[in-house]
Write a protein that holds these residues in place. Structure first.
Motif, PDB file in Angstrom:
ATOM      1  N   ARG A   1       2.435  15.379  -4.560  1.00 16.30           N
ATOM      2  CA  ARG A   1       2.717  14.790  -5.730  1.00 16.30           C
ATOM      3  C   ARG A   1       2.938  13.343  -5.799  1.00 16.30           C
ATOM      4  NH1 ARG A   1       3.183  20.085  -5.993  1.00 16.30           N
ATOM      5  NH2 ARG A   1       2.779  21.095  -7.817  1.00 16.30           N
ATOM      6  N   ALA A   2       3.866  12.859  -4.749  1.00 14.51           N
ATOM      7  CA  ALA A   2       4.322  11.549  -4.611  1.00 14.51           C
ATOM      8  C   ALA A   2       3.134  10.545  -4.491  1.00 14.51           C
ATOM      9  CB  ALA A   2       5.428  11.409  -3.676  1.00 14.51           C
ATOM     10  N   GLU A   3       2.184  10.853  -3.657  1.00 12.90           N
ATOM     11  CA  GLU A   3       1.254  10.319  -3.116  1.00 12.90           C
ATOM     12  C   GLU A   3       1.378   8.947  -2.466  1.00 12.90           C
ATOM     13  OE1 GLU A   3      -1.423   9.914  -6.506  1.00 12.90           O
ATOM     14  OE2 GLU A   3      -2.132  11.959  -6.394  1.00 12.90           O
ATOM     15  N   GLY A   4       2.513   8.977  -1.612  1.00 18.96           N
ATOM     16  CA  GLY A   4       2.859   7.832  -0.770  1.00 18.96           C
ATOM     17  C   GLY A   4       3.757   7.107  -1.391  1.00 18.96           C
ATOM     18  N   ASN A   5       4.346   7.395  -2.753  1.00 19.05           N
ATOM     19  CA  ASN A   5       5.208   6.424  -3.502  1.00 19.05           C
ATOM     20  C   ASN A   5       6.814   6.935  -3.074  1.00 19.05           C
ATOM     21  OD1 ASN A   5       6.961   5.256  -5.575  1.00 19.05           O
ATOM     22  ND2 ASN A   5       5.195   4.965  -7.009  1.00 19.05           N
ATOM     23  N   PRO A   6       7.469   6.265  -2.360  1.00 22.88           N
ATOM     24  CA  PRO A   6       8.716   6.429  -1.993  1.00 22.88           C
ATOM     25  C   PRO A   6       9.630   6.423  -3.234  1.00 22.88           C
ATOM     26  CG  PRO A   6       8.331   3.921  -1.476  1.00 22.88           C
ATOM     27  CD  PRO A   6       7.016   4.496  -2.067  1.00 22.88           C
ATOM     28  N   PHE A   7       9.421   5.776  -4.121  1.00 21.00           N
ATOM     29  CA  PHE A   7      10.416   6.156  -5.271  1.00 21.00           C
ATOM     30  C   PHE A   7      10.290   7.410  -5.918  1.00 21.00           C
ATOM     31  CE2 PHE A   7      12.009   4.736  -9.872  1.00 21.00           C
ATOM     32  CZ  PHE A   7      13.338   5.232  -9.770  1.00 21.00           C
TER      33      PHE A   7
ATOM     34  N   GLN B   1       0.689  -1.235   0.204  1.00 22.38           N
ATOM     35  CA  GLN B   1       0.118   0.028   0.136  1.00 22.38           C
ATOM     36  C   GLN B   1       0.716   1.444  -0.195  1.00 22.38           C
ATOM     37  OE1 GLN B   1      -3.220  -0.226  -0.269  1.00 22.38           O
ATOM     38  NE2 GLN B   1      -3.117  -2.294  -0.374  1.00 22.38           N
ATOM     39  N   PRO B   2       0.468   2.579  -0.414  1.00 24.99           N
ATOM     40  CA  PRO B   2       1.202   3.821  -0.554  1.00 24.99           C
ATOM     41  C   PRO B   2       1.475   4.173   0.983  1.00 24.99           C
ATOM     42  CG  PRO B   2      -0.726   3.858  -1.821  1.00 24.99           C
ATOM     43  CD  PRO B   2      -0.922   2.600  -1.191  1.00 24.99           C
ATOM     44  N   LEU B   3       2.470   4.729   1.339  1.00 31.12           N
ATOM     45  CA  LEU B   3       3.083   5.112   2.512  1.00 31.12           C
ATOM     46  C   LEU B   3       1.886   6.062   2.843  1.00 31.12           C
ATOM     47  CD1 LEU B   3       6.794   5.624   1.970  1.00 31.12           C
ATOM     48  CD2 LEU B   3       5.777   3.811   3.097  1.00 31.12           C
ATOM     49  N   THR B   4       1.748   6.155   4.038  1.00 27.36           N
ATOM     50  CA  THR B   4       0.940   7.248   4.845  1.00 27.36           C
ATOM     51  C   THR B   4       1.935   8.594   4.649  1.00 27.36           C
ATOM     52  OG1 THR B   4       1.704   6.787   7.110  1.00 27.36           O
ATOM     53  CG2 THR B   4      -0.321   5.507   6.329  1.00 27.36           C
ATOM     54  N   ARG B   5       0.946   9.663   5.070  1.00 26.91           N
ATOM     55  CA  ARG B   5       1.906  10.733   4.961  1.00 26.91           C
ATOM     56  C   ARG B   5       2.565  11.083   6.114  1.00 26.91           C
ATOM     57  NH1 ARG B   5       0.532  15.312   2.108  1.00 26.91           N
ATOM     58  NH2 ARG B   5       1.517  17.320   2.874  1.00 26.91           N
ATOM     59  N   ASP B   6       2.267  10.495   7.223  1.00 30.08           N
ATOM     60  CA  ASP B   6       3.198  10.532   8.315  1.00 30.08           C
ATOM     61  C   ASP B   6       4.502   9.617   8.218  1.00 30.08           C
ATOM     62  OD1 ASP B   6       1.540  12.001   9.862  1.00 30.08           O
ATOM     63  OD2 ASP B   6       0.457  10.389  10.908  1.00 30.08           O
ATOM     64  N   HIS B   7       4.391   8.541   7.683  1.00 32.94           N
ATOM     65  CA  HIS B   7       5.621   7.674   6.919  1.00 32.94           C
ATOM     66  C   HIS B   7       6.522   8.505   5.845  1.00 32.94           C
ATOM     67  CE1 HIS B   7       3.493   3.767   8.644  1.00 32.94           C
ATOM     68  NE2 HIS B   7       4.096   4.558   9.539  1.00 32.94           N
ATOM     69  N   ALA B   8       5.659   8.877   4.809  1.00 33.07           N
ATOM     70  CA  ALA B   8       6.380   9.798   3.795  1.00 33.07           C
ATOM     71  C   ALA B   8       7.071  10.809   4.243  1.00 33.07           C
ATOM     72  CB  ALA B   8       5.340  10.053   2.759  1.00 33.07           C
ATOM     73  N   GLN B   9       6.575  11.410   5.595  1.00 31.88           N
ATOM     74  CA  GLN B   9       7.217  12.572   6.125  1.00 31.88           C
ATOM     75  C   GLN B   9       8.611  12.334   6.525  1.00 31.88           C
ATOM     76  OE1 GLN B   9       5.406  15.763   6.421  1.00 31.88           O
ATOM     77  NE2 GLN B   9       7.235  16.849   7.092  1.00 31.88           N
ATOM     78  N   ARG B  10       8.760  10.983   6.962  1.00 33.61           N
ATOM     79  CA  ARG B  10      10.076  10.743   7.307  1.00 33.61           C
ATOM     80  C   ARG B  10      11.083  10.623   6.148  1.00 33.61           C
ATOM     81  NH1 ARG B  10       8.712   5.530  11.166  1.00 33.61           N
ATOM     82  NH2 ARG B  10       6.977   6.525  12.432  1.00 33.61           N
TER      83      ARG B  10
END
Length: 269
Positions: A41-47, A16-25
């Motif tokens: 713009r990334a919408e939880g996609n780490p790459f 699943q896409p990362l949550t905003r809190d996890h992507a914030q890290r």
């Protein structure tokens, strides 16, 4: 984890896409002024987060200073593709002409590539250190080709984006040029194997040279082969496809050439 229908011993992991809190890290060390831009713009996609960040660095929006990242004023409207491949293509377009051509030539060779053939394909030199600095490629610690420095394109999507940017007509020429480079390298390798330093001794007539079962025809061929006066390594073998037929004759001089198999055929000049 779910089992795929109709296939045994196969599992599918749904990410699943990362949550905003996890992507914030992922962007915690970057200036806060670019956080919303990257996360929206990334919408939880780490790459996607990573490549968008690299894009801002390429554009000069993010600059390193004293061990930290500083951000200049971010324009209100930044033209940003809505896919990872689009971001990669845009970043490749920002490269200098030679480095862009080098990355595209490397994509033709494969995920792993070598500097020698890339230089030959583009008929020019390229700054591979710049490609590595911008995180398009990574240098491999070892090389599978002796005397050639090897690199790896960072991601399969990076290679696909670089390859997709090559016009089809140019792709065909690059593939043909790389095939010719492989042939020339193989010929040089074979010449080294054929050199007197690697085969200094003369052929021993007592050494069996027919690779298959001994028959009446192979015995006659062996006799003709030995009477021709060819020099060969003691372990030499001849390819059956080069044995003389009724319509051919042996001369006193022969030459050796590699077949790509385990044998060394002798053909009459």
């Amino acid at each position: 984890i779910v089992w795929t229908g109709g296939r045994r011993n196969v599992t599918t992991l749904g990410l699943q896409p990362l949550t905003r809190d996890h992507a914030q890290r992922l962007v915690a060390e970057l200036p806060e002024s670019v956080h919303d831009f990257l996360l929206d713009r990334a919408e939880g996609n780490p790459f996607f987060v990573e490549e968008l960040t690299e894009s801002l660095i390429d554009r000069g929006v993010l600059t390193p200073r004293n061990g930290r990242w500083d951000a200049v004023h971010l324009p209100e409207r930044v033209a940003t593709p809505d896919s990872v491949r689009g971001v990669l293509a845009a970043r490749i377009d920002l490269l200098p002409a030679r480095e862009k051509a080098a990355l595209q030539a490397a994509a033709v060779i494969g995920r792993a590539f070598w500097e020698g053939p890339v230089r030959e394909l583009i008929a020019d030199d390229a700054d591979f250190a710049l490609l590595e600095e911008r995180d398009f490629i990574r240098r491999s610690p070892d090389s599978r080709l002796q005397g050639e420095r090897e690199h790896t394109i960072k991601h399969a999507l990076t290679r696909e984006a670089a390859y997709a940017g090559i016009p089809k007509a140019r792709r065909a020429r690059l593939h043909a040029a790389f095939a010719e480079w492989i042939e020339r390298r193989r010929e040089r390798r074979d010449e080294r194997r054929c050199s007197p330093t690697t085969t200094p001794r003369r052929f021993d007539p007592r050494t069996p040279i027919w690779p298959g079962p001994v028959t009446r025809r192979s015995s006659r061929a062996c006799a003709a082969r030995r009477s021709s006066g060819c020099s060969a390594p003691p372990s030499g073998r001849c390819s059956a496809m080069n044995w003389p037929t009724r319509s051919s004759s042996w001369s006193a001089r022969c030459r050796w050439r590699p077949t790509g198999r385990s044998g060394w055929p002798c053909t009459a000049r």
